[in-house]
Scaffold this motif. Structure first.
Motif, PDB file in Angstrom:
ATOM      1  N   MET A   1      46.392  36.024  30.834  1.00  0.00           N
ATOM      2  CA  MET A   1      46.471  35.115  31.991  1.00  0.00           C
ATOM      3  C   MET A   1      45.125  35.018  32.698  1.00  0.00           C
ATOM      4  O   MET A   1      44.772  33.972  33.244  1.00  0.00           O
ATOM      5  N   GLY A   2      44.394  36.121  32.706  1.00  0.00           N
ATOM      6  CA  GLY A   2      43.071  36.117  33.318  1.00  0.00           C
ATOM      7  C   GLY A   2      42.102  35.247  32.541  1.00  0.00           C
ATOM      8  O   GLY A   2      41.188  34.650  33.092  1.00  0.00           O
ATOM      9  N   LEU A   3      42.311  35.170  31.231  1.00  0.00           N
ATOM     10  CA  LEU A   3      41.386  34.427  30.375  1.00  0.00           C
ATOM     11  C   LEU A   3      41.771  32.958  30.297  1.00  0.00           C
ATOM     12  O   LEU A   3      40.929  32.081  30.196  1.00  0.00           O
ATOM     13  N   ILE A   4      43.074  32.690  30.337  1.00  0.00           N
ATOM     14  CA  ILE A   4      43.588  31.342  30.056  1.00  0.00           C
ATOM     15  C   ILE A   4      44.029  30.600  31.323  1.00  0.00           C
ATOM     16  O   ILE A   4      43.993  29.383  31.379  1.00  0.00           O
TER      17      ILE A   4
ATOM     18  N   ASP B   1      46.157  40.926  39.266  1.00  0.00           N
ATOM     19  CA  ASP B   1      46.223  39.506  38.903  1.00  0.00           C
ATOM     20  C   ASP B   1      45.191  38.656  39.649  1.00  0.00           C
ATOM     21  O   ASP B   1      44.835  37.570  39.190  1.00  0.00           O
ATOM     22  N   ALA B   2      44.745  39.156  40.792  1.00  0.00           N
ATOM     23  CA  ALA B   2      43.776  38.388  41.576  1.00  0.00           C
ATOM     24  C   ALA B   2      42.333  38.645  41.122  1.00  0.00           C
ATOM     25  O   ALA B   2      41.411  37.979  41.573  1.00  0.00           O
TER      26      ALA B   2
ATOM     27  N   ALA C   1      37.042  39.228  33.668  1.00  0.00           N
ATOM     28  CA  ALA C   1      36.372  40.369  33.039  1.00  0.00           C
ATOM     29  C   ALA C   1      36.799  41.680  33.689  1.00  0.00           C
ATOM     30  O   ALA C   1      37.100  42.659  33.003  1.00  0.00           O
ATOM     31  N   GLN C   2      36.862  41.692  35.025  1.00  0.00           N
ATOM     32  CA  GLN C   2      37.287  42.908  35.726  1.00  0.00           C
ATOM     33  C   GLN C   2      38.731  43.249  35.375  1.00  0.00           C
ATOM     34  O   GLN C   2      39.088  44.400  35.148  1.00  0.00           O
TER      35      GLN C   2
ATOM     36  N   ILE D   1      42.661  46.748  32.703  1.00  0.00           N
ATOM     37  CA  ILE D   1      43.857  46.886  31.863  1.00  0.00           C
ATOM     38  C   ILE D   1      43.557  47.789  30.665  1.00  0.00           C
ATOM     39  O   ILE D   1      44.311  48.702  30.350  1.00  0.00           O
ATOM     40  N   LEU D   2      42.430  47.537  30.010  1.00  0.00           N
ATOM     41  CA  LEU D   2      42.135  48.302  28.793  1.00  0.00           C
ATOM     42  C   LEU D   2      41.754  49.748  29.107  1.00  0.00           C
ATOM     43  O   LEU D   2      42.194  50.671  28.435  1.00  0.00           O
ATOM     44  N   ARG D   3      40.964  49.932  30.162  1.00  0.00           N
ATOM     45  CA  ARG D   3      40.450  51.273  30.458  1.00  0.00           C
ATOM     46  C   ARG D   3      41.473  52.098  31.244  1.00  0.00           C
ATOM     47  O   ARG D   3      41.830  53.191  30.837  1.00  0.00           O
TER      48      ARG D   3
END
Lengths: 199, 83
Positions: free
Chosen positions: A39-42, A146-147, A151-152, A157-159
């Protein structure tokens, strides 16, 4: 808390064999963070969900070729990022993880001598009991995530949620490790600020 | 001595165990004397724990048979088409 898989080899073997239960387990662990990151990317929920669904199909189609050079979730998130890039390109956009948000929420917190202008609050209410008592804190955290700029959000999410090492996050997002650290720093400060409003 | 600003900039690395022994010592000295920075580091630690917990919260709410079926159906179709 972190979503590592205790027996990744066994899980991969089950997926290769077409075991539905194994897929359901993997799906339940990763689908929500995948959608959240996508959602952050799209920037469009329906499209993001479509991209994630395509990613799952690609994962299951190519699981036999997974060689374990990264973690399983690292491999899956890398496929997701690729799918999102392709989709964005098709829609005439590009996805970049470089330099989003130059500032952090602490820039105005200190005086000229580097001392706190206002002392940070004691978060004595921000405890496990409060989380169990109501879902409001978790919802607040998720809203804060979500806000975040893409990139952040992806790095957090991954880290912090998937528990990947900085090196692996850097590989998945194709950015430097230094950049991962800067983005994580900013993301945590932003979430901290959102939580501070509750404390 | 490190300023509060410098401590705040190092707080994330500290929580992640990514500071050098020299930095760790400087941080310890500062934190022993500064209540504000102690609170800030605790906040960063709590933020990280709550961020991790939020993922767990997401996982528990997600059990979507319809979507899983759709993925498996699409997979079968793709296999038939593409081999």
């Amino acid at each position: 808390m972190r979503t590592d898989f205790p027996d990744e080899g066994q899980l991969v073997a089950s997926l290769v064999a077409g075991d539905r239960k194994a897929f359901e387990m993997l799906y339940r662990r990763l689908n929500a963070p995948m959608v959240r990151m996508c959602m952050g990317l799209i920037r469009n929920r329906a499209t993001a969900e479509e991209v994630v669904q395509d990613t799952w199909v690609a994962v299951l189609r190519s699981i036999g070729g997974f060689e374990g050079r990264s973690s399983l979730s690292g491999w899956i998130f890398a496929i997701l990022v690729n799918k999102a890039r392709t989709r964005a390109q098709r829609d005439g956009r590009t996805i970049s993880f470089d330099g989003d948000g130059d500032d952090d929420s602490l820039s105005a917190a200190f005086d000229g001598r580097g001392r706190w202008k206002n002392m940070p609050d004691l978060w004595d209410e921000m405890t496990a009991e409060r989380i169990i008592a109501g879902r409001s804190v978790m919802e607040h955290v998720n809203a804060a995530i979500d806000a975040l700029p893409a990139a952040q959000r992806s790095v957090l999410i991954l880290r912090s949620q998937q528990g990947m090492e900085a090196t692996e996050v850097a590989r998945v997002l194709e950015i430097s490790e230094g950049n991962v650290r800067v983005l994580l720093h900013r993301a945590r400060l932003a979430v901290r600020k959102a939580l501070d409003a509750l404390a | 001595m490190m300023s509060c600003k410098e401590v705040a900039e190092k707080a994330n690395a500290m929580v992640d165990g990514e500071v050098s022994a020299w930095e760790a010592m400087q941080l310890k000295v500062h934190l022993a004397m500064c209540k504000g920075c102690g609170r800030f580091v605790d906040q960063i630690r709590t933020t990280d724990e709550l961020t991790a917990a939020a993922a767990l919260d997401d996982m528990m709410s997600e059990a979507d048979d319809g979507r899983i079926n759709a993925i498996l159906a699409e997979l079968n179709q793709a296999r038939h088409q593409g081999g």
